[in-house]
Design a protein around this motif. Structure first.
Motif, short mmCIF file in Angstrom:
data_model
loop_
_atom_site.label_atom_id
_atom_site.label_comp_id
_atom_site.label_asym_id
_atom_site.label_seq_id
_atom_site.Cartn_x
_atom_site.Cartn_y
_atom_site.Cartn_z
N GLY A 20 2.22 6.37 -6.44
CA GLY A 20 2.68 7.43 -5.55
C GLY A 20 4.15 7.39 -5.22
O GLY A 20 4.65 8.28 -4.53
N ALA A 21 4.87 6.37 -5.70
CA ALA A 21 6.31 6.30 -5.47
C ALA A 21 7.00 7.41 -6.28
O ALA A 21 6.46 7.89 -7.28
N PRO A 22 8.20 7.82 -5.86
CA PRO A 22 8.91 8.85 -6.63
C PRO A 22 9.08 8.49 -8.10
O PRO A 22 8.98 9.35 -8.97
N SER A 23 9.30 7.21 -8.39
CA SER A 23 9.44 6.77 -9.78
C SER A 23 8.14 6.97 -10.55
O SER A 23 8.15 7.27 -11.74
N ARG B 128 5.33 -3.60 -6.37
CA ARG B 128 5.42 -3.48 -4.90
C ARG B 128 6.86 -3.20 -4.50
O ARG B 128 7.49 -3.95 -3.76
N GLY B 129 7.41 -2.12 -5.02
CA GLY B 129 8.77 -1.74 -4.67
C GLY B 129 9.67 -1.66 -5.89
O GLY B 129 9.32 -2.10 -7.00
N ALA B 130 10.87 -1.12 -5.67
CA ALA B 130 11.82 -0.90 -6.77
C ALA B 130 12.42 -2.20 -7.29
O ALA B 130 12.67 -2.32 -8.49
N ALA B 131 12.65 -3.16 -6.41
CA ALA B 131 13.32 -4.40 -6.83
C ALA B 131 12.53 -5.16 -7.89
O ALA B 131 13.09 -5.51 -8.94
N PRO B 132 11.24 -5.44 -7.71
CA PRO B 132 10.51 -6.14 -8.77
C PRO B 132 10.35 -5.31 -10.04
O PRO B 132 10.32 -5.86 -11.15
N LEU C 39 11.57 3.84 11.55
CA LEU C 39 11.01 3.73 10.21
C LEU C 39 11.99 4.33 9.21
O LEU C 39 12.51 5.43 9.40
N LEU C 40 12.27 3.57 8.13
CA LEU C 40 13.02 4.14 7.03
C LEU C 40 12.04 4.95 6.19
O LEU C 40 11.14 4.40 5.55
N VAL C 41 12.21 6.25 6.19
CA VAL C 41 11.27 7.17 5.54
C VAL C 41 11.80 7.55 4.17
O VAL C 41 12.99 7.81 4.01
N ASN C 42 10.90 7.58 3.18
CA ASN C 42 11.28 8.11 1.88
C ASN C 42 10.18 9.03 1.37
O ASN C 42 9.20 9.30 2.06
N ALA C 43 10.33 9.50 0.14
CA ALA C 43 9.41 10.51 -0.40
C ALA C 43 7.97 10.02 -0.46
O ALA C 43 7.03 10.82 -0.38
N ALA C 44 7.77 8.71 -0.59
CA ALA C 44 6.40 8.19 -0.68
C ALA C 44 5.58 8.54 0.56
O ALA C 44 4.36 8.71 0.47
N SER C 45 6.24 8.69 1.69
CA SER C 45 5.52 9.02 2.93
C SER C 45 4.82 10.35 2.81
O SER C 45 3.70 10.53 3.30
N ALA C 46 5.46 11.32 2.15
CA ALA C 46 4.84 12.63 1.95
C ALA C 46 3.82 12.59 0.82
O ALA C 46 2.74 13.19 0.92
N ILE C 47 4.14 11.86 -0.25
CA ILE C 47 3.25 11.79 -1.40
C ILE C 47 1.93 11.12 -1.03
O ILE C 47 0.86 11.52 -1.51
N ASN C 48 1.97 10.11 -0.15
CA ASN C 48 0.77 9.36 0.19
C ASN C 48 -0.33 10.22 0.80
O ASN C 48 -1.52 9.92 0.65
N VAL D 34 0.84 -1.20 0.00
CA VAL D 34 0.00 0.00 0.00
C VAL D 34 0.87 1.25 0.00
O VAL D 34 0.68 2.16 0.81
N GLY D 35 1.84 1.29 -0.89
CA GLY D 35 2.65 2.49 -1.05
C GLY D 35 3.40 2.91 0.19
O GLY D 35 3.51 4.10 0.48
N THR D 36 3.91 1.98 0.98
CA THR D 36 4.65 2.16 2.24
C THR D 36 3.74 2.40 3.44
O THR D 36 4.23 2.50 4.57
N ASN D 37 2.42 2.45 3.27
CA ASN D 37 1.53 2.75 4.39
C ASN D 37 1.49 1.65 5.43
O ASN D 37 1.30 1.92 6.62
N ILE D 38 1.65 0.39 5.01
CA ILE D 38 1.60 -0.72 5.98
C ILE D 38 2.77 -0.62 6.96
O ILE D 38 2.59 -0.72 8.18
N GLY D 39 3.97 -0.40 6.44
CA GLY D 39 5.14 -0.28 7.31
C GLY D 39 5.07 0.96 8.19
O GLY D 39 5.43 0.92 9.37
N THR D 40 4.60 2.06 7.62
CA THR D 40 4.48 3.30 8.40
C THR D 40 3.51 3.12 9.56
O THR D 40 3.79 3.52 10.70
#
Length: 268
Positions: free
Chosen positions: A164-167, A188-192, A94-103, A74-80
């Protein structure tokens, strides 16, 4: 008894410093047990790698394990949300990135208020985004890619690390500026996303440079343009884009930081 003004000020300053000294003493004892770092992204992506490097560095210097735990979705919302609901004792970060603000702009209803419920601990990195394509794409410059995409509207797949990810935001900005029609494929993330870009299931990805640089150097991916006018720390042979894209993407990057749940007793 009357105290000299200088002595009174010294005593007042000492009294004022006592609560702070108590907090400092507690801080010096931290951490006294293992600390969790929640990464709201899947394993093997840039955020996961960063968290593990930071965890190792912190463990070596502070003498306690810093354990990385992946909570993607869910765009980092579960971990947050997991960190928001954790005890506010500083032992769940929490490792925070730009998605936290975009969400906050994408989701009408969240179970937390990021600004209220997460407080910053430290900034870590600032990463540039790179416009990268699978080598099967014939374009070697951004203008060539625009022409290629306009010749096949709706046929080019654009990967992202999720809605909503920066990419995703960078890709939508490009689509709007260049007036091109590409199909957004959220992962579901950059790796996949990177895995499918390498495999040719998607053709373009606006991703962070650290996770792609080796593939670019070895020719497994082609970087058309680093989406930032700042100095890049890797010599990847990036091609200069037309001036409009360069100007609009002058600030296209994202940052990472550590945060924790608000309401820490030492901040009361």
């Amino acid at each position: 008894m009357k105290l000299p003004r200088r002595q009174f000020l010294h005593l007042a300053a000492g009294a004022a410093a006592l609560p702070a000294m108590s907090r400092i003493a507690k801080a010096q004892a931290y951490p006294s047990r293992p600390v969790r770092i929640i990464v709201p992204n899947p394993p093997s992506g840039p955020n996961d790698i960063l968290a593990r490097l930071m965890g190792q560095w912190l463990s070596e210097r502070l003498g306690q394990p810093f354990i990385v735990e992946n909570r993607p979705g869910v765009g980092t919302n579960i971990g947050t949300e997991a960190v928001v609901k954790a005890p506010a004792d500083g032992y769940t970060l929490l490792l925070v990135n730009a998605a936290s603000a975009i969400n906050a702009t994408l989701y009408a209803k969240l179970n937390f208020n990021f600004i209220r419920d997460i407080v910053p601990v430290a900034g870590i990195t600032r990463e540039h985004l790179v416009m990268q394509v699978n080598p099967s794409v014939p374009a070697k410059t951004v203008p060539e890619f625009i022409a290629y995409t306009k010749a096949a509207p709706g046929k080019i797949n654009m990967a992202s690390g999720g809605n909503g990810a920066p990419s995703h935001i960078a890709g939508e900005l490009f689509k709007m500026m260049a007036s091109v029609d590409m199909v957004h494929v959220p992962y579901r993330g950059a790796a996949p996303a990177l895995t499918d870009l390498l495999g040719g299931q998607v053709q373009v990805y606006f991703g962070p440079m650290p996770s792609s640089i080796e593939y670019i150097k070895t020719g497994k991916l082609r970087a058309l343009r680093g989406a930032s006018t700042g100095k890049l720390s890797y010599n990847a042979g990036l091609h200069r884009a037309h001036q409009g894209w360069q100007a609009a993407c002058a600030r296209s990057h994202h940052s990472d930081a550590l945060g924790r749940a608000a309401g820490h007793p030492d901040r009361g």
